[in-house]
Design a protein around this motif. Sequence first.
Motif, PDB file in Angstrom:
ATOM      1  N   VAL A 143      46.240  30.759  60.002  1.00  0.00           N
ATOM      2  CA  VAL A 143      47.415  30.745  60.759  1.00  0.00           C
ATOM      3  C   VAL A 143      48.738  30.016  60.104  1.00  0.00           C
ATOM      4  N   LEU A 144      48.816  30.238  59.157  1.00  0.00           N
ATOM      5  CA  LEU A 144      49.982  29.552  58.301  1.00  0.00           C
ATOM      6  C   LEU A 144      51.689  30.666  58.296  1.00  0.00           C
ATOM      7  N   PRO A 145      52.312  30.086  58.278  1.00  0.00           N
ATOM      8  CA  PRO A 145      53.592  30.666  58.266  1.00  0.00           C
ATOM      9  C   PRO A 145      54.050  31.443  56.838  1.00  0.00           C
ATOM     10  N   GLN A 146      53.281  32.458  56.967  1.00  0.00           N
ATOM     11  CA  GLN A 146      53.239  33.103  55.614  1.00  0.00           C
ATOM     12  C   GLN A 146      54.434  33.995  55.162  1.00  0.00           C
ATOM     13  N   THR A 147      54.938  33.968  54.126  1.00  0.00           N
ATOM     14  CA  THR A 147      56.415  34.951  53.942  1.00  0.00           C
ATOM     15  C   THR A 147      56.095  35.881  52.644  1.00  0.00           C
ATOM     16  N   ILE A 148      56.655  36.905  52.588  1.00  0.00           N
ATOM     17  CA  ILE A 148      56.682  37.634  51.458  1.00  0.00           C
ATOM     18  C   ILE A 148      56.678  37.047  50.157  1.00  0.00           C
ATOM     19  N   PHE A 149      57.464  35.833  50.075  1.00  0.00           N
ATOM     20  CA  PHE A 149      57.379  35.108  48.854  1.00  0.00           C
ATOM     21  C   PHE A 149      56.159  34.372  48.452  1.00  0.00           C
ATOM     22  N   VAL A 172      72.018  27.644  48.985  1.00  0.00           N
ATOM     23  CA  VAL A 172      70.862  26.989  48.251  1.00  0.00           C
ATOM     24  C   VAL A 172      70.127  25.761  48.913  1.00  0.00           C
ATOM     25  N   VAL A 173      71.035  24.920  49.358  1.00  0.00           N
ATOM     26  CA  VAL A 173      70.505  23.688  49.951  1.00  0.00           C
ATOM     27  C   VAL A 173      69.650  24.081  51.249  1.00  0.00           C
ATOM     28  N   GLU A 174      70.230  25.264  51.885  1.00  0.00           N
ATOM     29  CA  GLU A 174      69.518  25.686  52.924  1.00  0.00           C
ATOM     30  C   GLU A 174      68.250  26.196  52.685  1.00  0.00           C
ATOM     31  N   VAL A 175      67.931  26.922  51.463  1.00  0.00           N
ATOM     32  CA  VAL A 175      66.809  27.277  51.429  1.00  0.00           C
ATOM     33  C   VAL A 175      65.922  26.254  50.966  1.00  0.00           C
ATOM     34  N   CYS A 176      66.104  25.220  50.132  1.00  0.00           N
ATOM     35  CA  CYS A 176      65.432  23.975  49.731  1.00  0.00           C
ATOM     36  C   CYS A 176      64.812  23.380  50.890  1.00  0.00           C
ATOM     37  N   ASP A 177      65.976  23.348  51.961  1.00  0.00           N
ATOM     38  CA  ASP A 177      65.533  22.502  53.185  1.00  0.00           C
ATOM     39  C   ASP A 177      64.490  23.218  54.113  1.00  0.00           C
ATOM     40  N   THR A 178      64.422  24.652  54.012  1.00  0.00           N
ATOM     41  CA  THR A 178      63.697  25.488  54.722  1.00  0.00           C
ATOM     42  C   THR A 178      62.213  25.149  54.225  1.00  0.00           C
ATOM     43  N   VAL A 179      62.277  25.071  52.811  1.00  0.00           N
ATOM     44  CA  VAL A 179      60.853  25.176  52.314  1.00  0.00           C
ATOM     45  C   VAL A 179      60.099  24.046  52.422  1.00  0.00           C
ATOM     46  N   VAL A 180      61.063  22.795  52.076  1.00  0.00           N
ATOM     47  CA  VAL A 180      60.760  21.384  52.182  1.00  0.00           C
ATOM     48  C   VAL A 180      60.447  20.863  53.737  1.00  0.00           C
ATOM     49  N   LYS A 181      60.927  21.587  54.773  1.00  0.00           N
ATOM     50  CA  LYS A 181      60.896  21.276  56.005  1.00  0.00           C
ATOM     51  C   LYS A 181      59.141  21.778  56.375  1.00  0.00           C
ATOM     52  N   ARG A 182      58.990  23.126  56.050  1.00  0.00           N
ATOM     53  CA  ARG A 182      57.880  23.707  56.312  1.00  0.00           C
ATOM     54  C   ARG A 182      56.687  22.927  55.682  1.00  0.00           C
ATOM     55  N   GLY A 183      56.980  22.478  54.359  1.00  0.00           N
ATOM     56  CA  GLY A 183      55.946  22.018  53.491  1.00  0.00           C
ATOM     57  C   GLY A 183      55.600  20.585  54.186  1.00  0.00           C
ATOM     58  N   GLY A 184      56.573  19.984  54.568  1.00  0.00           N
ATOM     59  CA  GLY A 184      56.485  18.543  54.959  1.00  0.00           C
ATOM     60  C   GLY A 184      55.459  18.377  56.462  1.00  0.00           C
ATOM     61  N   ARG A 185      56.167  19.263  57.488  1.00  0.00           N
ATOM     62  CA  ARG A 185      55.724  19.412  58.550  1.00  0.00           C
ATOM     63  C   ARG A 185      53.966  20.190  58.452  1.00  0.00           C
ATOM     64  N   LEU A 186      54.039  20.962  57.770  1.00  0.00           N
ATOM     65  CA  LEU A 186      52.561  21.186  57.654  1.00  0.00           C
ATOM     66  C   LEU A 186      51.505  20.259  57.091  1.00  0.00           C
ATOM     67  N   ALA A 187      52.086  19.528  56.115  1.00  0.00           N
ATOM     68  CA  ALA A 187      51.223  18.301  55.504  1.00  0.00           C
ATOM     69  C   ALA A 187      50.987  17.326  56.810  1.00  0.00           C
ATOM     70  N   GLY A 188      52.213  17.255  57.597  1.00  0.00           N
ATOM     71  CA  GLY A 188      51.742  16.524  58.870  1.00  0.00           C
ATOM     72  C   GLY A 188      50.721  16.897  59.481  1.00  0.00           C
ATOM     73  N   ALA A 189      50.596  18.106  60.326  1.00  0.00           N
ATOM     74  CA  ALA A 189      49.696  18.614  60.966  1.00  0.00           C
ATOM     75  C   ALA A 189      48.303  18.500  60.286  1.00  0.00           C
ATOM     76  N   GLY A 190      48.169  18.686  58.919  1.00  0.00           N
ATOM     77  CA  GLY A 190      46.714  18.234  58.435  1.00  0.00           C
ATOM     78  C   GLY A 190      46.254  16.758  58.508  1.00  0.00           C
ATOM     79  N   ILE A 191      47.374  16.160  58.675  1.00  0.00           N
ATOM     80  CA  ILE A 191      47.034  14.549  58.882  1.00  0.00           C
ATOM     81  C   ILE A 191      46.330  14.439  60.241  1.00  0.00           C
ATOM     82  N   VAL A 192      47.126  15.154  60.996  1.00  0.00           N
ATOM     83  CA  VAL A 192      46.936  14.709  62.672  1.00  0.00           C
ATOM     84  C   VAL A 192      45.801  15.591  62.793  1.00  0.00           C
ATOM     85  N   ALA A 193      45.285  16.529  62.265  1.00  0.00           N
ATOM     86  CA  ALA A 193      44.130  17.198  62.285  1.00  0.00           C
ATOM     87  C   ALA A 193      42.866  16.200  61.872  1.00  0.00           C
ATOM     88  N   ILE A 194      43.187  15.405  60.792  1.00  0.00           N
ATOM     89  CA  ILE A 194      42.012  14.483  60.488  1.00  0.00           C
ATOM     90  C   ILE A 194      41.857  13.192  61.286  1.00  0.00           C
TER      91      ILE A 194
END
Length: 520
Positions: free
Chosen positions: A293-299, A424-446
Amino acid sequence: MSLMFTSPVLTPTIGSFTFSSRRSNYIVMSAVRSNSASTCPVLTKFQKDCDTPTPYLRNVANAIADDMRAGLAVEGGGDLDMILTYVDALPSGNEEGLFYALDLGGTNFRVRSVQLGGKKKRVIATESEQISIPQKLMIGTSEELFGFIAAKLASFVAKEKPGRFQLEEGRKREIGFTFSFPVKQTSIDSGTLIKWTKGFKVSGMEGKNVVACLNEAMEAHGLDMRVSALVNDGVGTLAGARYSDEDVMIGVILGTGTNACYVEQKHAIPKLQSKSSSGTTIINTEWGGFSKVLPQTIFDQEMDANSPNRGEHVVEFYPFFNNIYVFLFLFLQLFTVCVWMKLYEKMISGMYLGEIVRRVLLQMCETSDLFGQFVPVKLSTPFELRTEHLCKMQEDTTDDLQTVGSVLYNILEVEANLNARRRVVEVCDTVVKRGGRLAGAGIVAILEKIEEETKRMGSGKRTVVAMDGALYEKYPQYRQYMQDALVELLGDKLSHIAIKHTKDVSGLGAALLAATNSIY
Ligand code: ADP
Ligand code: MG
C-alpha cells in the motif's frame, strides 16, 4: 497551541521535541513558493502519485502494524521480518565496569571504551577511535579482515590510560559488537552472516558465525577480549538512549538506510519458542522491507529495477529469455519485485531520495524543456544527485533561488532559469514530503502497537522515540513532514510522546549491552 521543537543541529548531543498540539507551527524553511512553477505534466502526475493525505497515511500505518503482527506470529509472516534480538534486558543505569563497543557496518569501523560507574557516577570515562578499512580487506578473506580489526583493537587497548580505565581482575574485556549487515541472530552473542552488502565481499563468511570469527581473531592476537552481545545499530540506539531515559521504547535510524527496533511484550510474540512468555524483549522490525500500500510511482519501479540486489537476481535469468518465454519473464519480474523490493526503505531513507528526484528531473527534461533543449549528461548518471543536495536546495530562501542554481550548476552542470529552479524545488519537496510522512506513519504503527500491549499512554505514561541518523538530523523539511504525519495520525495522544534526537548513542548502547549480558 504550540509544538516544542529543538533543532538537533543547534544542540548536537540531544535535541528533542514533545507534542502538545494538533497542528505544528514550525515553518518549513523552504516553503514551495506560491508563484508555483508553470505546469508540467510529468511533475503534476508525479505529485499526484506521491500524495499521502491523512486517510492514506492511516492505511499505511495500519498495514505496517498488520505486518508487524504477522511477522511476530510466524517467521516470514509479513513484509517486516520482526527479528528476535535476544536482548531482553535494557540498561538500568546500575552497570559498572569497563566495557567496549565495536561497530562494523561500512568503510570505517569504530571502537569505544566505556568505564561505567553505576547509578551515581554513570559514564566515568569514554574514549573512541575510528579506523578506515582498506579496500582490499573488504573483498579479501575473513582471517584478513578480522585479523586487521583485532590488531587495531589491540593497539586501541594498549593506549588505555590505567588511571582512567580499569578492568576488574580475572575478567576478559567484553565487547558489544554492532554488525550492520544482514545476520541471522541465534543468541545474544552469536549470529550467522546471511550476505555481505555495502561493497563487502569477504570470502567464506556467509553462513558463518560472525562472533566466532572475531573471537578467534582476537585470541590469535593474544587479546583478552570477547564479544558478549551482538546487536544492530537500532538496538544500540535504543539501549544507549534508555540509559538516560527509562521511557525510551523505540529506536529509529534514519540515515543512509533505515530501521526501527522496539520493546515488545513476550506474550505478544507467538513465534517466540521459549518457556517464559513474561517480560519484554527487543524486536528488530527491519521495517525497510515493508512494500504494501505505498504510493509507488514509475520512478520508484525503475529505480528498484536498477538496484544492485534486484539487478543481480534478474540478470541470472537473462540467457534463457526468448519470445516464447515472455510470460515466464513477466512472472519472474513479478516474483523478483515481491522478493527484493524494499520499497519503504527506498521511499524514506537518505540513500534514495536524491536518486528519485534525479529520475523525475530526467524525465521532465526528456519530455519538456526543463533545462533547455538538451539533457545534461550528469542527469543521466545514477546517484549523481544526493539527498544532501536536495536539502541544500530546499534551504534556499533567496528570491531568485541562487543556491538551487549553483547546486544544479555544480552537480548536474546545467544552467537553470528561475522557472526551472522552482520546478526542481517542487520535485525535491514532493519526494521529501512523501518520505517524511511515510516515516511518520511507520513510527505511529509502532507506537500504537506498543500502546495496544501496554496501555502506557492511556495511563498517562510518556513514550519516547530515540532517533539517530543524518537524514533526520540534517534535513529540517524531512523532520517537519514526519512530525506533521504524527500530529495528523495521533491527535491528542501526542501529548504523551516525545521524539528525541540521540546522536551516536548506539556505541554507548552496545557497550551497555555487553555489560547487561556479561558472563561474569
Ligand atoms: P549511516 O546511516 O550510514 O550510519 P548517517 O546516519 O551519517 O549514515 O546518514 C548518512 C545519510 O544521511 C546520507 O546518505 C544522506 O542521505 C543523509 N544526509 C547526510 N547529510 C545530509 C544533509 N546535510 N542533508 C540531508 N541529508 C543528509
Ligand atoms: Mg549510522
